[in-house]
Design a protein around this motif. Structure first.
Motif, PDB file in Angstrom:
ATOM      1  N   THR A  54       0.850  -1.189   0.000  1.00 38.61           N
ATOM      2  CA  THR A  54       0.000   0.000   0.000  1.00 38.61           C
ATOM      3  C   THR A  54       0.883   1.236   0.000  1.00 38.61           C
ATOM      4  O   THR A  54       2.040   1.208   0.440  1.00 38.61           O
ATOM      5  CB  THR A  54      -0.907   0.048   1.246  1.00 38.61           C
ATOM      6  OG1 THR A  54      -0.078   0.275   2.380  1.00 38.61           O
ATOM      7  CG2 THR A  54      -1.713  -1.218   1.405  1.00 38.61           C
ATOM      8  N   LEU A  55       0.311   2.329  -0.463  1.00 36.91           N
ATOM      9  CA  LEU A  55       1.051   3.589  -0.491  1.00 36.91           C
ATOM     10  C   LEU A  55       1.469   3.996   0.925  1.00 36.91           C
ATOM     11  O   LEU A  55       2.548   4.558   1.128  1.00 36.91           O
ATOM     12  CB  LEU A  55       0.189   4.684  -1.147  1.00 36.91           C
ATOM     13  CG  LEU A  55       0.875   6.038  -1.317  1.00 36.91           C
ATOM     14  CD1 LEU A  55       2.120   5.933  -2.176  1.00 36.91           C
ATOM     15  CD2 LEU A  55      -0.098   7.040  -1.927  1.00 36.91           C
ATOM     16  N   ALA A  56       0.613   3.709   1.913  1.00 40.86           N
ATOM     17  CA  ALA A  56       0.948   4.064   3.300  1.00 40.86           C
ATOM     18  C   ALA A  56       2.276   3.413   3.704  1.00 40.86           C
ATOM     19  O   ALA A  56       3.127   4.056   4.319  1.00 40.86           O
ATOM     20  CB  ALA A  56      -0.159   3.637   4.244  1.00 40.86           C
ATOM     21  N   LYS A  57       2.455   2.144   3.310  1.00 40.88           N
ATOM     22  CA  LYS A  57       3.701   1.441   3.676  1.00 40.88           C
ATOM     23  C   LYS A  57       4.891   2.062   2.965  1.00 40.88           C
ATOM     24  O   LYS A  57       5.964   2.243   3.548  1.00 40.88           O
ATOM     25  CB  LYS A  57       3.597  -0.034   3.274  1.00 40.88           C
ATOM     26  CG  LYS A  57       2.957  -0.883   4.343  1.00 40.88           C
ATOM     27  CD  LYS A  57       3.125  -2.351   3.998  1.00 40.88           C
ATOM     28  CE  LYS A  57       2.165  -3.172   4.814  1.00 40.88           C
ATOM     29  NZ  LYS A  57       1.745  -4.406   4.134  1.00 40.88           N
ATOM     30  N   ILE A  58       4.678   2.396   1.687  1.00 42.66           N
ATOM     31  CA  ILE A  58       5.775   2.997   0.913  1.00 42.66           C
ATOM     32  C   ILE A  58       6.161   4.340   1.522  1.00 42.66           C
ATOM     33  O   ILE A  58       7.339   4.628   1.743  1.00 42.66           O
ATOM     34  CB  ILE A  58       5.341   3.187  -0.564  1.00 42.66           C
ATOM     35  CG1 ILE A  58       5.217   1.827  -1.237  1.00 42.66           C
ATOM     36  CG2 ILE A  58       6.314   4.088  -1.316  1.00 42.66           C
ATOM     37  CD1 ILE A  58       4.637   1.867  -2.626  1.00 42.66           C
ATOM     38  N   ARG A  59       5.156   5.141   1.848  1.00 42.43           N
ATOM     39  CA  ARG A  59       5.449   6.486   2.349  1.00 42.43           C
ATOM     40  C   ARG A  59       6.082   6.445   3.741  1.00 42.43           C
ATOM     41  O   ARG A  59       6.935   7.259   4.061  1.00 42.43           O
ATOM     42  CB  ARG A  59       4.194   7.350   2.323  1.00 42.43           C
ATOM     43  CG  ARG A  59       3.717   7.583   0.890  1.00 42.43           C
ATOM     44  CD  ARG A  59       2.853   8.801   0.747  1.00 42.43           C
ATOM     45  NE  ARG A  59       3.599  10.025   0.970  1.00 42.43           N
ATOM     46  CZ  ARG A  59       3.044  11.222   1.105  1.00 42.43           C
ATOM     47  NH1 ARG A  59       1.739  11.343   1.026  1.00 42.43           N
ATOM     48  NH2 ARG A  59       3.788  12.288   1.300  1.00 42.43           N
ATOM     49  N   SER A  60       5.661   5.479   4.546  1.00 41.35           N
ATOM     50  CA  SER A  60       6.263   5.340   5.857  1.00 41.35           C
ATOM     51  C   SER A  60       7.740   4.930   5.724  1.00 41.35           C
ATOM     52  O   SER A  60       8.617   5.432   6.439  1.00 41.35           O
ATOM     53  CB  SER A  60       5.424   4.356   6.658  1.00 41.35           C
ATOM     54  OG  SER A  60       6.201   3.570   7.457  1.00 41.35           O
ATOM     55  N   ALA A  61       8.033   4.071   4.755  1.00 44.02           N
ATOM     56  CA  ALA A  61       9.435   3.669   4.518  1.00 44.02           C
ATOM     57  C   ALA A  61      10.238   4.859   3.996  1.00 44.02           C
ATOM     58  O   ALA A  61      11.405   5.047   4.378  1.00 44.02           O
ATOM     59  CB  ALA A  61       9.487   2.514   3.524  1.00 44.02           C
ATOM     60  N   GLU A  62       9.632   5.664   3.146  1.00 40.94           N
ATOM     61  CA  GLU A  62      10.327   6.854   2.632  1.00 40.94           C
ATOM     62  C   GLU A  62      10.630   7.837   3.765  1.00 40.94           C
ATOM     63  O   GLU A  62      11.709   8.428   3.820  1.00 40.94           O
ATOM     64  CB  GLU A  62       9.475   7.555   1.561  1.00 40.94           C
ATOM     65  CG  GLU A  62       9.383   6.766   0.261  1.00 40.94           C
ATOM     66  CD  GLU A  62       8.363   7.330  -0.719  1.00 40.94           C
ATOM     67  OE1 GLU A  62       8.330   6.844  -1.863  1.00 40.94           O
ATOM     68  OE2 GLU A  62       7.573   8.233  -0.349  1.00 40.94           O
ATOM     69  N   LEU A  63       9.672   7.990   4.671  1.00 43.35           N
ATOM     70  CA  LEU A  63       9.894   8.886   5.810  1.00 43.35           C
ATOM     71  C   LEU A  63      11.050   8.375   6.671  1.00 43.35           C
ATOM     72  O   LEU A  63      11.902   9.146   7.119  1.00 43.35           O
ATOM     73  CB  LEU A  63       8.603   9.011   6.640  1.00 43.35           C
ATOM     74  CG  LEU A  63       8.718   9.717   7.992  1.00 43.35           C
ATOM     75  CD1 LEU A  63       9.329  11.111   7.861  1.00 43.35           C
ATOM     76  CD2 LEU A  63       7.338   9.827   8.657  1.00 43.35           C
ATOM     77  N   LYS A  64      11.091   7.052   6.877  1.00 43.14           N
ATOM     78  CA  LYS A  64      12.187   6.495   7.692  1.00 43.14           C
ATOM     79  C   LYS A  64      13.535   6.735   7.018  1.00 43.14           C
ATOM     80  O   LYS A  64      14.516   7.070   7.686  1.00 43.14           O
ATOM     81  CB  LYS A  64      11.949   5.015   7.950  1.00 43.14           C
ATOM     82  CG  LYS A  64      10.836   4.854   8.979  1.00 43.14           C
ATOM     83  CD  LYS A  64      10.679   3.464   9.515  1.00 43.14           C
ATOM     84  CE  LYS A  64       9.552   3.488  10.545  1.00 43.14           C
ATOM     85  NZ  LYS A  64       8.453   2.582  10.252  1.00 43.14           N
ATOM     86  N   ALA A  65      13.565   6.587   5.682  1.00 45.37           N
ATOM     87  CA  ALA A  65      14.826   6.827   4.954  1.00 45.37           C
ATOM     88  C   ALA A  65      15.224   8.300   5.061  1.00 45.37           C
ATOM     89  O   ALA A  65      16.396   8.634   5.274  1.00 45.37           O
ATOM     90  CB  ALA A  65      14.655   6.427   3.487  1.00 45.37           C
ATOM     91  N   SER A  66      14.245   9.177   4.925  1.00 42.70           N
ATOM     92  CA  SER A  66      14.507  10.613   5.017  1.00 42.70           C
ATOM     93  C   SER A  66      15.012  10.961   6.420  1.00 42.70           C
ATOM     94  O   SER A  66      15.988  11.714   6.582  1.00 42.70           O
ATOM     95  CB  SER A  66      13.209  11.373   4.690  1.00 42.70           C
ATOM     96  OG  SER A  66      13.220  12.655   5.241  1.00 42.70           O
TER      97      SER A  66
END
Ligand code: ZN
Length: 227
Positions: A54-66
């Motif tokens: 889901t996009l939520a999972k992708i965005r949460s992973a992107e936030l962690k990387a950021s």
């Protein structure tokens, strides 16, 4: 001695990097920085062909990387639905933030100015609930409200909701020089691959702009000093 703790409270994954990311990178050198993201960032799921994830999972992973690129210590996802923040959820959001305050005892809160910088109503709700939490916790030294210049707001007039007018430099309380961490700020923005169009646009603007982040400050006593 234990380092002081800073909470940066945002509405969506990417608000940390498109917002006060340079300041977070500077604070991470002298404190424990936590990013608290109130929503899952999935409101535009229908525009993203995301396959099994889901996009939520992708965005949460992107936030962690950021966050990692900025040196942030912890990311907390509160899991509210993107686009849903309103009065009915006000105290639920405040309670969720309060639980983290009780656990980590931050001395400084960072959020957006009360119009949410961009006028996005989720941002407004987060700025208001964060102010509420600040008002209720006298052990917190200060709250910093991130804001932008008139030049930035003028460049955003085709934004999908009304983008409030930014400020003049002499109006704000604090200007943070972020030149020493500018490459980290850019690296953090580029972690948000699902928002690549927005990331490319803001990074192009940053390249042409003073390497500064602006804040209004409310304080009970002096808090951390950077820059
Ligand atoms: Zn946002």
């Amino acid at each position: 001695m234990k380092k002081p703790t800073v909470f940066c409270i945002i509405a969506h994954p990417d608000d940390e990097s498109f917002g006060p990311s340079g300041t977070l990178a500077l604070l991470a050198k002298i404190s424990e920085v936590h990013v608290i993201c109130v929503t899952d960032g999935a409101s535009d799921e229908r525009f993203h062909p995301v396959g099994g994830k889901t996009l939520a999972k992708i965005r949460s992973a992107e936030l962690k990387a950021s966050a990692h690129a900025l040196g942030v210590n912890e990311v907390h996802m509160l899991g509210f639905q993107d686009g849903s923040l309103n009065n009915n959820l006000y105290h639920e959001i405040a309670e969720a933030i309060q639980k983290l305050v009780d656990k980590y005892h931050p001395t400084l809160l960072i959020t957006t100015e009360l119009r949410g910088v961009s006028g996005h109503l989720d941002h407004v709700a987060v700025a208001m609930t964060t102010s509420y939490v600040y008002a209720k916790n006298s052990a917190i030294d200060a709250i910093w409200y991130n804001c932008v210049s008139r030049e930035v707001s003028d460049s955003m007039q085709d934004y999908f909701v009304y983008f409030p007018k930014g400020f003049a430099r002499e109006q704000v309380d604090m200007v943070v020089d972020i030149s020493a961490v500018f490459t980290q700020k850019v690296a953090a923005a580029m972690c948000h691959e699902s928002q690549k169009k927005d990331a490319d646009r803001v990074v192009a603007r940053w390249m042409e702009s003073p390497k500064e982040e602006w804040f209004f400050v409310e304080k009970r006593r002096d808090s951390l000093t950077i820059g």
